[in-house]
Design an enzyme around this catalytic site. Sequence first.
Site, mmCIF file in Angstrom:
data_model
loop_
_atom_site.group_PDB
_atom_site.id
_atom_site.type_symbol
_atom_site.label_atom_id
_atom_site.label_comp_id
_atom_site.label_asym_id
_atom_site.label_seq_id
_atom_site.Cartn_x
_atom_site.Cartn_y
_atom_site.Cartn_z
ATOM 1 N N ASN A 22 80.860 13.914 64.034
ATOM 2 C CA ASN A 22 79.445 14.289 63.945
ATOM 3 C C ASN A 22 79.164 14.719 62.500
ATOM 4 O OD1 ASN A 22 81.016 15.086 66.372
ATOM 5 N ND2 ASN A 22 79.003 15.052 67.290
ATOM 6 N N HIS A 66 73.072 9.464 64.696
ATOM 7 C CA HIS A 66 73.776 9.743 63.445
ATOM 8 C C HIS A 66 73.468 8.725 62.349
ATOM 9 C CE1 HIS A 66 77.165 11.854 65.992
ATOM 10 N NE2 HIS A 66 76.053 12.580 65.940
ATOM 11 N N GLU A 120 82.787 12.413 72.063
ATOM 12 C CA GLU A 120 82.334 13.714 72.544
ATOM 13 C C GLU A 120 82.149 13.612 74.055
ATOM 14 O OE1 GLU A 120 78.585 14.267 70.561
ATOM 15 O OE2 GLU A 120 77.647 15.179 72.293
#
Length: 501
Positions: free
Chosen positions: A479, A441, A356
């Site tokens: 994600n 995460h 990202e």
Amino acid sequence: AEGARVPALVIGSGYGGAVAALRLTRAGVDTHIVEMGRAWDTPGPDGKVFSGILSPDKRSTWLSDTTDQPVSNFMGFGINKKIDRYVGVLESEKFAGIKVYQGRGVGGGSLVNGGMAVTPKRDFFEQILPTIDADQMYSTYFPRANSTLGVNHIDEAWFESTPWYQFSRVGRKTAHRSGFATTFVPNVYDFEHMKREAAGTAQASALGAEVIYGNNAGKRSLDKTYLALAAATGRLTVTTLHRVTAVEPAATGGGYQVTMEQINEQGGVIATKSVTADRVFFAAGSVGTSKLLVTMKAQGKLPNLSSQVGEEWGNNGNIMFGRANHMWDSTGSKQSTIPAMGIDNWADPTASVFAEIAPLPAGLETYVSLYLAITNNPERARFRYNTATGKVDLDWRATQNQLGIDMTKRVFDKINKKEGTIYRTDLFGVYKTWGDHLTYHPLGGCVLGRATDDHGRLHEYPGLYVMDGALVPGNVGVNPFVTITALAERNMEAIIAADLG
Ligand code: FDA
């Protein structure tokens, strides 16, 4: 109330908990959510519900005397500040080898996350959860999750022209110049609202340096989507500032006794209560659910739980880092906090990375390109109950990040070489390039089809279910919240049909 009996109790109000609550209430089941954080619906003295990244106050951080920013340093200076201890919205939970960031409050991680709503690559999804019918997931449950979450896409023409995404365009340009592909990333932040922020006609949130400590506008967090829909049925009760500490079979009458501590806004325990629930849905997040289940097994409260409980935890291969751009590649003093683009090198087995392009909204030019790389790191850890401390340890070691760092370097060393640039070594401490001591995460600890049956049932104990990120085995390549939501949709549909029908 103490001693009450409820048909369905959900522990936690993040993605798994919100899906469980919506589907149960819509099926006519009175449902009770117990959430240890507060409801984020009341403005503070400044008129705002949340504090921003540039001026965090007690609302920012869960029960700590200082903030704990993921990017903790800048040019030799620590940027954390003292705050009052409070039930703030973001926790950095510390284990021996890793720090796990998580949202706290009604909406869980949806309150603090970047809103990136990514459906995983099908071949990788099939690889990590081979017993799940992928056709069904991709035709029914991923679309259902995306539409109920309110996922939307950025207006690409606006993206190309706005100063607020210059940092993304610079990240894309340097990736392309080294031959790497990029992709736009969908989000639950309302991009039309963001355009109005840019035009000065809506309250600035993504464009006002708000994200990890909450967004005061624009974001479709779970309290605005799944949880609002569940509340609209009239069958949902949410009890905040209560932390579940034990679940065990009820002494009489079947069901489970759920014990919880009521806390005040400084985290002090003010009461201990227990209720009986016919069904209990564990949705306290990968860490919260795993800690509870591992403890219940070790303390003999749920002794027959599978030996797989606590296993297969991973950090989704997270590696955060920055590059220093040249002066002619400025990333802009204006940066939207909502990421909109990723570098996709996943298909390369030697450098399997989805990175990202992250904002670093500092309110001034930094020339930094910040990235959160999701790498295909197969390393795993386990949660274990520690009888000496009465707490749960996670045995992840820092060295387990090396594979992820190596993959990241294969992509970004090439970019640095081509651009004649270097990594920033000042963002995570002094001379520390890799932000590998933290993850956004957490995944696994009670994996679908192994610690549970194929639909999240803890089958040794009829009526107990796992419904959150604990079900996902360690890494998913993107994600994770769309995957967590879609799996919960799938599992709840089967459970409601078979167990509650
Ligand atoms: P989640 O953590 O959301 O919810 C668990 C809830 O249970 C919490 O509200 C917690 O307070 C509560 N709880 C825990 N223990 C309890 C107990 N004992 N009793 C009562 N309540 C308890 N993902 C993504 O897909 N796109 C993104 O852009 C981002 N960005 C991002 C940024 C940041 C800063 C963070 C911290 C995380 C992300 N994520 C993300 C990750 C995403 O937010 C995360 O994967 C999900 O929130 C996990 O959903 P769960 O339902 O598993 O638990």
